[in-house]
Every structure is written in C-alpha cells, then in structure tokens.
Write an enzyme that holds these catalytic residues in place. Structure first.
Site, PDB file in Angstrom:
ATOM      1  N   ARG A 120       0.835  -1.205   0.000  1.00  0.00           N
ATOM      2  CA  ARG A 120       0.000   0.000   0.000  1.00  0.00           C
ATOM      3  C   ARG A 120       0.867   1.250   0.000  1.00  0.00           C
ATOM      4  O   ARG A 120       0.943   1.988   0.974  1.00  0.00           O
ATOM      5  CB  ARG A 120      -0.970  -0.062   1.154  1.00  0.00           C
ATOM      6  CG  ARG A 120      -1.966  -1.165   0.890  1.00  0.00           C
ATOM      7  CD  ARG A 120      -3.152  -1.089   1.720  1.00  0.00           C
ATOM      8  NE  ARG A 120      -4.313  -1.387   0.918  1.00  0.00           N
ATOM      9  CZ  ARG A 120      -5.541  -1.395   1.395  1.00  0.00           C
ATOM     10  NH1 ARG A 120      -5.766  -1.112   2.640  1.00  0.00           N
ATOM     11  NH2 ARG A 120      -6.548  -1.692   0.604  1.00  0.00           N
ATOM     12  N   GLN A 125      -0.717   2.498  -5.844  1.00  0.00           N
ATOM     13  CA  GLN A 125      -2.135   2.820  -5.664  1.00  0.00           C
ATOM     14  C   GLN A 125      -3.009   2.353  -6.843  1.00  0.00           C
ATOM     15  O   GLN A 125      -4.096   1.827  -6.636  1.00  0.00           O
ATOM     16  CB  GLN A 125      -2.285   4.326  -5.493  1.00  0.00           C
ATOM     17  CG  GLN A 125      -3.297   4.684  -4.445  1.00  0.00           C
ATOM     18  CD  GLN A 125      -3.061   6.067  -3.855  1.00  0.00           C
ATOM     19  OE1 GLN A 125      -2.211   6.824  -4.340  1.00  0.00           O
ATOM     20  NE2 GLN A 125      -3.804   6.406  -2.834  1.00  0.00           N
ATOM     21  N   TYR A 226      -2.345   2.292   8.845  1.00  0.00           N
ATOM     22  CA  TYR A 226      -3.410   1.385   9.287  1.00  0.00           C
ATOM     23  C   TYR A 226      -3.703   1.556  10.768  1.00  0.00           C
ATOM     24  O   TYR A 226      -2.889   2.091  11.525  1.00  0.00           O
ATOM     25  CB  TYR A 226      -3.002  -0.077   9.052  1.00  0.00           C
ATOM     26  CG  TYR A 226      -3.037  -0.478   7.610  1.00  0.00           C
ATOM     27  CD1 TYR A 226      -4.255  -0.662   6.972  1.00  0.00           C
ATOM     28  CD2 TYR A 226      -1.872  -0.671   6.889  1.00  0.00           C
ATOM     29  CE1 TYR A 226      -4.306  -1.021   5.633  1.00  0.00           C
ATOM     30  CE2 TYR A 226      -1.902  -1.035   5.562  1.00  0.00           C
ATOM     31  CZ  TYR A 226      -3.135  -1.210   4.944  1.00  0.00           C
ATOM     32  OH  TYR A 226      -3.176  -1.567   3.630  1.00  0.00           O
TER      33      TYR A 226
HETATM   34  P1  NAD Z   1      -9.094  -1.250   6.564  1.00  0.00           P
HETATM   35  O1  NAD Z   1     -10.005  -2.027   5.700  1.00  0.00           O
HETATM   36  O2  NAD Z   1      -7.831  -1.844   7.040  1.00  0.00           O
HETATM   37  O3  NAD Z   1      -9.884  -0.718   7.869  1.00  0.00           O
HETATM   38  C1  NAD Z   1     -11.044   0.065   7.755  1.00  0.00           C
HETATM   39  C2  NAD Z   1     -11.020   1.199   8.737  1.00  0.00           C
HETATM   40  O4  NAD Z   1     -11.321   0.697  10.052  1.00  0.00           O
HETATM   41  C3  NAD Z   1      -9.703   1.951   8.877  1.00  0.00           C
HETATM   42  O5  NAD Z   1      -9.906   3.300   8.565  1.00  0.00           O
HETATM   43  C4  NAD Z   1      -9.327   1.742  10.345  1.00  0.00           C
HETATM   44  O6  NAD Z   1      -8.662   2.866  10.905  1.00  0.00           O
HETATM   45  C5  NAD Z   1     -10.685   1.531  10.981  1.00  0.00           C
HETATM   46  N1  NAD Z   1     -10.663   0.898  12.308  1.00  0.00           N
HETATM   47  C6  NAD Z   1      -9.883  -0.115  12.763  1.00  0.00           C
HETATM   48  N2  NAD Z   1     -10.152  -0.394  14.040  1.00  0.00           N
HETATM   49  C7  NAD Z   1     -11.153   0.434  14.419  1.00  0.00           C
HETATM   50  C8  NAD Z   1     -11.876   0.623  15.626  1.00  0.00           C
HETATM   51  N3  NAD Z   1     -11.614  -0.073  16.719  1.00  0.00           N
HETATM   52  N4  NAD Z   1     -12.832   1.571  15.659  1.00  0.00           N
HETATM   53  C9  NAD Z   1     -13.099   2.315  14.557  1.00  0.00           C
HETATM   54  N5  NAD Z   1     -12.452   2.182  13.397  1.00  0.00           N
HETATM   55  C10 NAD Z   1     -11.484   1.267  13.316  1.00  0.00           C
HETATM   56  O7  NAD Z   1      -8.809   0.162   5.869  1.00  0.00           O
HETATM   57  P2  NAD Z   1      -8.393   0.452   4.363  1.00  0.00           P
HETATM   58  O8  NAD Z   1      -9.571   0.791   3.568  1.00  0.00           O
HETATM   59  O9  NAD Z   1      -7.534  -0.653   3.924  1.00  0.00           O
HETATM   60  O10 NAD Z   1      -7.524   1.793   4.576  1.00  0.00           O
HETATM   61  C11 NAD Z   1      -6.570   1.930   5.600  1.00  0.00           C
HETATM   62  C12 NAD Z   1      -5.595   3.060   5.258  1.00  0.00           C
HETATM   63  O11 NAD Z   1      -4.752   2.675   4.206  1.00  0.00           O
HETATM   64  C13 NAD Z   1      -6.248   4.352   4.825  1.00  0.00           C
HETATM   65  O12 NAD Z   1      -5.493   5.423   5.313  1.00  0.00           O
HETATM   66  C14 NAD Z   1      -6.155   4.313   3.343  1.00  0.00           C
HETATM   67  O13 NAD Z   1      -6.204   5.601   2.740  1.00  0.00           O
HETATM   68  C15 NAD Z   1      -4.794   3.676   3.192  1.00  0.00           C
HETATM   69  N6  NAD Z   1      -4.637   3.044   1.888  1.00  0.00           N
HETATM   70  C16 NAD Z   1      -3.531   3.395   1.144  1.00  0.00           C
HETATM   71  C17 NAD Z   1      -3.358   2.819  -0.101  1.00  0.00           C
HETATM   72  C18 NAD Z   1      -2.171   3.205  -0.940  1.00  0.00           C
HETATM   73  O14 NAD Z   1      -1.516   4.142  -0.616  1.00  0.00           O
HETATM   74  N7  NAD Z   1      -1.869   2.452  -1.993  1.00  0.00           N
HETATM   75  C19 NAD Z   1      -4.267   1.901  -0.588  1.00  0.00           C
HETATM   76  C20 NAD Z   1      -5.372   1.577   0.207  1.00  0.00           C
HETATM   77  C21 NAD Z   1      -5.549   2.146   1.459  1.00  0.00           C
END
Ligand code: NAD
Length: 376
Positions: A120, A125, A226
């Site tokens: 990630r 991306q 994360y």
């Molecule tokens: P994910 O599916 O891992 O988790 C979903 C969300 O749940 C996250 O925002 C996390 O903070 C939240 N969460 C975890 N525990 C929690 C709790 N106890 N209470 C409330 N919320 C909670 O998330 P994702 O969609 O994979 O994204 C995670 C991060 O990675 C984001 O910042 C996203 O922008 C980033 N991301 C970056 C790239 C990249 O740069 N290539 C790609 C995908 C995601």
C-alpha cells in the site's frame, strides 16, 4: 508472452479481464487466451473477447498454452496438476486460508502473484485491488441497507407530512467506509462516523459526515496508515459511545478492520436489543469475525427486528464494474512487469513485485506471506 484468463468456479461472477482490457493487453504485445464462457457472469460473452483479439479455448488448452494465468480467486486443488514449473498464476490469494495450495504450488515451481499483497504505497495505488473492491463493497452495502430499511433515506416535506431523514452510523472510515459515507450522504441521510485514526477526520467532514471522536485512540506511524489494536480503556469508552449512536441510528455500516487480526467487536449483542426494530446493520467485516457481536458470516439474521447482514461478496454482485476495476489494476501491475516486447520480467528488486510475489523459484518471497505463515 501469452496470458490466459480463467473462468471462475463457484459463486463468483467476476472475471479477471473484460474484453475492453484485452485490447490494452494486445497493445502491450501480449497474446490473450480466454477460457470458454469466462466472462459470461459478468455479461461479456466469448464473441466480445474474440472481437477484442483474444482466442477462446477449453480450460486445459488455456492452461497448457499460457505463461501467465489470471483469475479472481486462486484456481485451487483440482487444477494444480495441470500447471507446470515456471508458469505464473496471478489472483487474489488469501495466503492463510490457502496455505496448503500455496505450498503445493511452491513445490511444483509455479510462481504465484498475490494481488491482495500489493504493497500500500503511493506508487502501487493504481494496482490496489483491495481498494477497488472496498469501493464496490461500501457502495453496495449502503444500497442494500436502503432497500431493506422500512423508511426513506432523505428528508421529505410532502402534503402527507414531513419525513425525517434516516440516520446512518459508519464504523471505520477506510476505503469502504468513505465510499459508504459518500453514498449515504448522496441519498440524503444524516451520517455519523467512528474511526481510530485521526487522519480521516477531515476526509469524513469533507464528505458531509460527522466524525465522532473518542479521546485516547492509539496510533502508530509504523503501521503505515493502518489502525492498531486499542487499549481496554479506549475500547470500553468507544463501545459506550457507539452504543448511544447505534440506538439512535436506522442503519449501521461496519467496515472497521485491523490488518492480519480479527475485526474489532464494536457493536455488542445488548446494543442490538436496544436498537429500533426495522433498522439494518451491514457488516462488511463479517469474514474476519464482524464488528457486530451477532454477525454470522455469509448469513442474514434478524434479532429484535434488526436485520444483521454478514456479507463479504458484494464485488461479485456488481461484476461488470468490479471486473473492470480488477482488470485495470492488473494491467497497471503488468506495466511494471512486462518489457517493451511484451515479455515478462519479474524483477525482484522492485518493491511492488517483491511484495506481491508469494512464491517464485520454489521459494517463499513476500515478507508478508512469510510472516502470515510463520516461515523464517
Ligand atoms: P481497513 O479495511 O484496514 O480498515 C477500515 C477502517 O477501520 C480503517 O480506517 C481503520 O482505521 C478503521 N478501524 C480499525 N479499528 C477500528 C476501531 N476499533 N474503531 C473504529 N475504526 C477502526 O482500511 P483500508 O480501507 O484498507 O484503509 C486503511 C488506510 O490505508 C487508509 O489510510 C487508506 O487511505 C490507506 N490506503 C492506502 C493505499 C495506498 O496508498 N496504496 C491503498 C489503500 C488504502
């Protein structure tokens, strides 16, 4: 190089590459073979693939004649004997669930690229299949909740009186959660959001959601953006606040995850008993245990008149655009793996290729796979 597109088995409607993306592969100098009826469940018939320049063949022929095979789900046990040393399989892997199959593939000298392991990073991306599929899931989850809810989402001022807008609570504001906020707001609902990462606060606000902050959340810069496991004190405080907001809500969309762990339990059984009958919970974290204590993976259950939907296969229910996004992500990945003559070059010095390669040359490569499978 010759690439083969396999037909999915089981209940999967997506296909790895649609005819539109076949044309892009051809321009990259790649020959494309497609298993008969591979795209049928995604509304792409064999004639469309042929018109795009692909050859449609029996499964055995596709496997025998391709250097690389593309699929959505790993082509599991029955097929493994059909593959040969040096061949590359590229699909979503779920390495823990499919560890035995992966070990077989490794012993046979097959290379496995796991699309769920694409790092990630900013550079990766455009190859991030998990984000693409989370976008579909967040969108579909809200639509499903809206169609089941015995109320409108938007506010209405009509001759028959005023209808209040629905209240939607979203747990987790990652890719799926942010998409769910956007769709629920477009439908006119009032949206409240919980997350443990303060970085998402502004994004939530800019989409029109209200971010509910719980003080004392633990964050770790080393977790690469994360979420991390929270303290017991924080969890208790958060659960109390979530309970209050869930009782007021008509819909709860659960998306909270911590990579490599069971999903955090945020909605307790006792909360469901106090929620409004007729309200809807869609738990997108169902496959890793669910954010709601009463979620059953792959099932819809009704408790106290509350619909609890434990679904993780929304992308398969929207196969056209989900396949389109999947295929575009694969092509972006192939662009860093194919030279100007269309030949495959797996340069393990490239962090994306290294991170995505589960096994190659009879060895485990990706650090994340090694960690997940406890391999030194
Ligand atoms: P994910 O599916 O891992 O988790 C979903 C969300 O749940 C996250 O925002 C996390 O903070 C939240 N969460 C975890 N525990 C929690 C709790 N106890 N209470 C409330 N919320 C909670 O998330 P994702 O969609 O994979 O994204 C995670 C991060 O990675 C984001 O910042 C996203 O922008 C980033 N991301 C970056 C790239 C990249 O740069 N290539 C790609 C995908 C995601």
């Amino acid at each position: 190089m010759t690439i083969g597109i396999l037909k999915e088995t089981g209940a999967e409607n997506r296909v790895a590459i649609l005819p539109g993306e076949v044309a892009v592969l051809k321009k990259m100098g790649i020959e494309v073979l497609v298993e008969f009826h591979a795209g049928e469940s995604a509304f792409a018939d064999d004639k469309l693939y042929q018109a795009a320049g692909a050859l449609t063949l029996e499964r055995k022929e596709v496997i025998a004649r391709s250097e690389m095979l593309l699929a959505v789900n790993p082509p599991l046990h029955d097929d493994i004997a059909l593959f040969r040393e040096g061949q590359v399989i590229c699909s979503v892997l779920n390495p823990v669930e499919n560890s035995k199959w992966l070990e077989e593939a490794r012993k046979q000298g097959i290379s496995v690229l796991a699309l769920d392991l694409v790092p990630r990073t900013t550079r990766a991306q455009s190859m991030d299949i998990l984000s693409s599929m989370a976008t579909v899931s967040g969108y579909k989850a809200v639509l499903e909740a809206a169609s089941l809810l015995p109320r409108f989402f938007p506010m209405f001022m009509s001759a028959a009186g005023t209808i209040k807008p629905a209240r939607v609570l979203i747990l987790g504001a990652g890719v799926a959660g942010l998409q769910a906020i956007a769709v629920a707001r477009k439908l006119g609902a009032i949206v409240e959001v919980f997350d443990v990462r303060s970085a998402v606060k502004e994004e939530v606000k800019s989409l029109g959601g209200k971010f509910i902050e719980v003080e004392g959340a633990k964050e770790d810069a080393a977790a690469g953006g994360y979420a991390v496991e929270q303290t017991e004190e924080f969890k208790k405080k958060q659960q109390e606040l979530i309970q209050q907001r869930a009782i007021a809500a008509d819909v709860v969309i659960c998306t909270a995850q911590i990579p490599g762990r069971k999903a955090p339990v945020l909605l307790l059984g006792e909360t469901i008993n106090e929620m409004k009958p007729g309200s809807v919970i869609v738990d997108l974290a169902a496959s890793t245990g669910g954010n709601c204590e009463l979620t059953q993976n792959g099932k819809n259950v009704v408790v106290n008149g509350v619909n609890i939907i434990g679904k993780s296969d929304y992308p398969s229910e929207m196969p056209t655009d989900a396949s389109k996004m999947y295929g575009c992500n694969i092509i972006n990945l192939l662009k860093i793996m194919v030279d100007k003559n269309g030949n495959l070059v797996l340069n393990m010095m490239d962090d994306i290729i290294h991170g995505t390669t589960a096994v190659h040359g009879k060895e485990y490569i990706s650090q994340r796979v090694k960690q997940m499978l406890n391999i030194n």
